[in-house]
Design an enzyme around this catalytic site. Structure first.
Site, PDB file in Angstrom:
ATOM      1  N   GLY A  80       4.007  -8.091  14.909  1.00 30.62           N
ATOM      2  CA  GLY A  80       3.377  -7.319  15.976  1.00 30.62           C
ATOM      3  C   GLY A  80       2.133  -8.021  16.510  1.00 30.62           C
ATOM      4  O   GLY A  80       1.361  -8.618  15.755  1.00 30.62           O
ATOM      5  N   HIS A  98       6.797  -0.791  13.690  1.00 30.97           N
ATOM      6  CA  HIS A  98       7.726  -1.590  12.865  1.00 30.97           C
ATOM      7  C   HIS A  98       9.160  -1.461  13.383  1.00 30.97           C
ATOM      8  O   HIS A  98       9.907  -2.442  13.420  1.00 30.97           O
ATOM      9  CB  HIS A  98       7.713  -1.094  11.416  1.00 30.97           C
ATOM     10  CG  HIS A  98       6.393  -1.215  10.720  1.00 30.97           C
ATOM     11  ND1 HIS A  98       5.607  -0.131  10.406  1.00 30.97           N
ATOM     12  CD2 HIS A  98       5.727  -2.310  10.275  1.00 30.97           C
ATOM     13  CE1 HIS A  98       4.520  -0.545   9.774  1.00 30.97           C
ATOM     14  NE2 HIS A  98       4.558  -1.860   9.689  1.00 30.97           N
ATOM     15  N   SER A 104      -0.540   2.091  13.691  1.00 35.78           N
ATOM     16  CA  SER A 104      -0.929   1.361  12.493  1.00 35.78           C
ATOM     17  C   SER A 104      -0.699   2.275  11.303  1.00 35.78           C
ATOM     18  O   SER A 104      -0.911   3.492  11.408  1.00 35.78           O
ATOM     19  CB  SER A 104      -2.416   1.000  12.575  1.00 35.78           C
ATOM     20  OG  SER A 104      -2.902   0.655  11.299  1.00 35.78           O
ATOM     21  N   HIS A 146       6.283   2.786  10.869  1.00 32.55           N
ATOM     22  CA  HIS A 146       6.089   3.635  12.041  1.00 32.55           C
ATOM     23  C   HIS A 146       6.840   2.998  13.204  1.00 32.55           C
ATOM     24  O   HIS A 146       7.511   1.958  13.048  1.00 32.55           O
ATOM     25  CB  HIS A 146       4.596   3.830  12.341  1.00 32.55           C
ATOM     26  CG  HIS A 146       3.821   2.545  12.410  1.00 32.55           C
ATOM     27  ND1 HIS A 146       4.038   1.590  13.378  1.00 32.55           N
ATOM     28  CD2 HIS A 146       2.867   2.041  11.597  1.00 32.55           C
ATOM     29  CE1 HIS A 146       3.230   0.579  13.179  1.00 32.55           C
ATOM     30  NE2 HIS A 146       2.510   0.812  12.092  1.00 32.55           N
ATOM     31  N   GLN A 167      -3.564 -12.541  12.792  1.00 34.95           N
ATOM     32  CA  GLN A 167      -2.541 -12.799  11.763  1.00 34.95           C
ATOM     33  C   GLN A 167      -1.404 -13.626  12.352  1.00 34.95           C
ATOM     34  O   GLN A 167      -0.938 -14.593  11.751  1.00 34.95           O
ATOM     35  CB  GLN A 167      -2.018 -11.459  11.232  1.00 34.95           C
ATOM     36  CG  GLN A 167      -0.759 -11.581  10.398  1.00 34.95           C
ATOM     37  CD  GLN A 167      -0.356 -10.284   9.731  1.00 34.95           C
ATOM     38  OE1 GLN A 167      -0.967  -9.886   8.753  1.00 34.95           O
ATOM     39  NE2 GLN A 167       0.669  -9.606  10.233  1.00 34.95           N
ATOM     40  N   ARG A 202      -2.570   2.514   8.963  1.00 34.88           N
ATOM     41  CA  ARG A 202      -3.887   3.044   8.588  1.00 34.88           C
ATOM     42  C   ARG A 202      -4.286   4.269   9.418  1.00 34.88           C
ATOM     43  O   ARG A 202      -5.204   4.992   9.034  1.00 34.88           O
ATOM     44  CB  ARG A 202      -4.957   1.956   8.710  1.00 34.88           C
ATOM     45  CG  ARG A 202      -4.771   0.877   7.667  1.00 34.88           C
ATOM     46  CD  ARG A 202      -6.017   0.047   7.415  1.00 34.88           C
ATOM     47  NE  ARG A 202      -5.894  -0.681   6.172  1.00 34.88           N
ATOM     48  CZ  ARG A 202      -5.424  -1.923   6.049  1.00 34.88           C
ATOM     49  NH1 ARG A 202      -5.054  -2.588   7.124  1.00 34.88           N
ATOM     50  NH2 ARG A 202      -5.327  -2.505   4.866  1.00 34.88           N
ATOM     51  N   MET A 240       4.630  -4.150   5.033  1.00 34.49           N
ATOM     52  CA  MET A 240       4.095  -3.588   3.788  1.00 34.49           C
ATOM     53  C   MET A 240       4.526  -2.127   3.671  1.00 34.49           C
ATOM     54  O   MET A 240       3.910  -1.343   2.943  1.00 34.49           O
ATOM     55  CB  MET A 240       2.576  -3.723   3.751  1.00 34.49           C
ATOM     56  CG  MET A 240       2.120  -5.185   3.740  1.00 34.49           C
ATOM     57  SD  MET A 240       0.530  -5.460   2.959  1.00 34.49           S
ATOM     58  CE  MET A 240      -0.514  -4.441   3.976  1.00 34.49           C
ATOM     59  N   LYS A 282      -0.417  -6.564  17.606  1.00 34.83           N
ATOM     60  CA  LYS A 282      -1.651  -5.835  17.252  1.00 34.83           C
ATOM     61  C   LYS A 282      -2.480  -6.702  16.293  1.00 34.83           C
ATOM     62  O   LYS A 282      -3.691  -6.775  16.391  1.00 34.83           O
ATOM     63  CB  LYS A 282      -1.351  -4.490  16.602  1.00 34.83           C
ATOM     64  CG  LYS A 282      -2.632  -3.737  16.267  1.00 34.83           C
ATOM     65  CD  LYS A 282      -2.385  -2.422  15.607  1.00 34.83           C
ATOM     66  CE  LYS A 282      -2.083  -2.523  14.148  1.00 34.83           C
ATOM     67  NZ  LYS A 282      -3.209  -2.851  13.268  1.00 34.83           N
ATOM     68  N   ASP A 283      -1.772  -7.369  15.374  1.00 39.78           N
ATOM     69  CA  ASP A 283      -2.448  -8.269  14.431  1.00 39.78           C
ATOM     70  C   ASP A 283      -2.401  -9.685  15.015  1.00 39.78           C
ATOM     71  O   ASP A 283      -1.752 -10.585  14.471  1.00 39.78           O
ATOM     72  CB  ASP A 283      -1.750  -8.191  13.075  1.00 39.78           C
ATOM     73  CG  ASP A 283      -1.854  -6.792  12.486  1.00 39.78           C
ATOM     74  OD1 ASP A 283      -2.968  -6.283  12.338  1.00 39.78           O
ATOM     75  OD2 ASP A 283      -0.800  -6.191  12.201  1.00 39.78           O
TER      76      ASP A 283
HETATM   77  O1  PAF Z   1       1.298  -7.246   8.815  1.00 41.10           O
HETATM   78  C1  PAF Z   1       1.665  -6.939   7.652  1.00 41.10           C
HETATM   79  O2  PAF Z   1       2.242  -5.876   7.407  1.00 41.10           O
HETATM   80  C2  PAF Z   1       1.381  -7.897   6.495  1.00 41.10           C
HETATM   81  O3  PAF Z   1       0.184  -8.557   6.671  1.00 41.10           O
HETATM   82  C3  PAF Z   1       2.524  -8.894   6.246  1.00 41.10           C
HETATM   83  C4  PAF Z   1       2.742  -9.816   7.432  1.00 41.10           C
HETATM   84  C5  PAF Z   1       3.818  -8.141   5.947  1.00 41.10           C
HETATM   85  C6  PAF Z   1       2.200  -9.775   5.020  1.00 41.10           C
HETATM   86  O4  PAF Z   1       2.000  -9.003   3.887  1.00 41.10           O
END
Ligand code: PAF
Length: 288
Positions: free
Chosen positions: A147, A37, A185, A34, A153, A187, A30, A149-150
């Site tokens: 990652g 990524h 992050s 950093h 997800q 955030r 998104m 971290k999530d």
């Molecule tokens: O982890 C993220 O940045 C988002 O949730 C993703 C996987 C790009 C989906 O929008």
């Protein structure tokens, strides 16, 4: 590096990348990139011939009271970073391209989506699963990297990809941390200097609990102590601090080989998350 915003151009560019039989790796983001990524992009380059990254601040994964408008957007800097890491292509569609008028399809990964972060963020993982499925169809990669971290997800995306028969490999990449152990992050940018200092309590509490549980300490007592540590260090509330199975995410009161600690806590208005395997040590986080 090419930046592409329309689907037909993306499909043509991906076909050109694949023409020589090269393997394409995909790093969805998104933006507000950093080191975490960039580590995904480096790993993608290691495992594939071409790297495609995407930047799309996905509105459907933000709740009504969440930070969609405030979410940092800096595409030009992000594109320069991606180009510097050798990405071949940036897919940066706008919301109307991703969700044209009349878009009505939603993907839900039931069960996994209602616990942990799903409990505090209803609908969030439907938004993630839906946009990632669309991105997979658009980019058609051989490999996609996310990652750890999530972690939740990642578990949901793995389930969705299996259930929807996506023929691609999904790789989890270990969390990249600051020197004091705080997980990187986008955030973290919301934290004031004082909050940023206090936020180091999050990896410290996880680290202490991870080592204590691995050494045989009582799980509920240890989690209770870790919560106290967070609250007395400046965190205002804790959404969860749980011991769970790393694959099924099922709650667990006893330690087992695949056990992981998961935490989400709020400091000011910023919600931070993290997770580690029991017995894993976080460099820089000390013993708390
Ligand atoms: O982890 C993220 O940045 C988002 O949730 C993703 C996987 C790009 C989906 O929008």
């Amino acid at each position: 590096m090419q930046t592409i915003r329309q689907l037909p151009a993306l499909r043509a560019a991906i076909a050109a990348l694949k023409q020589d039989g090269g393997r394409v790796a995909f790093v969805p983001t998104m933006g507000a990139l950093h080191e975490g990524h960039l580590t995904l992009v480096r790993e993608a380059r290691r495992q594939a011939d071409h790297v495609v990254a995407s930047i799309f601040v996905n509105p459907t994964q933000f709740g009504p009271n969440e930070d969609l408008d405030a979410y940092p957007r800096r595409e030009a800097e992000d594109a320069a970073l991606l180009a510097g890491e050798g990405a071949a292509l940036l897919w940066a569609p706008d919301a109307a391209t991703m969700y044209p008028q009349g878009h009505a399809t939603k993907i839900s990964v039931s069960g996994l989506d209602s616990m942990l972060c799903g409990a505090a963020r209803p609908g969030h993982f439907d938004g993630v699963a839906t946009v990632v499925a669309k991105l997979f169809n658009q980019v058609n990669p051989d490999l996609a990297l996310f990652g750890e971290k999530d972690w939740q997800q990642l578990a949901i995306i793995r389930r969705m990809a299996t259930d929807c028969d996506f023929a691609l490999e999904i790789a989890g990449v270990p969390t990249v941390r600051e020197a004091d152990g705080l997980a990187m992050s986008s955030r973290n940018a919301y934290l004031s200097p004082d909050q940023r200092r206090a936020a180091a309590a999050l990896p410290r509490a996880l680290n202490a609990a991870s080592l204590a549980i691995a050494a045989g300490a009582d799980v509920p007592d240890t989690l209770g102590r870790a919560k106290q540590m967070l609250l007395s260090s400046g965190f205002g509330s804790i959404d969860y601090l749980d011991l769970r199975d790393g694959s099924t995410l099922a709650d667990s009161a006893i330690c087992h080989p695949d056990a992981r600690l998961f935490v989400a806590a709020r400091i000011g208005t910023t919600r931070l998350i993290d997770n580690i395997a029991v017995g894993q040590e976080i460099p820089g986080a000390g013993q708390g």
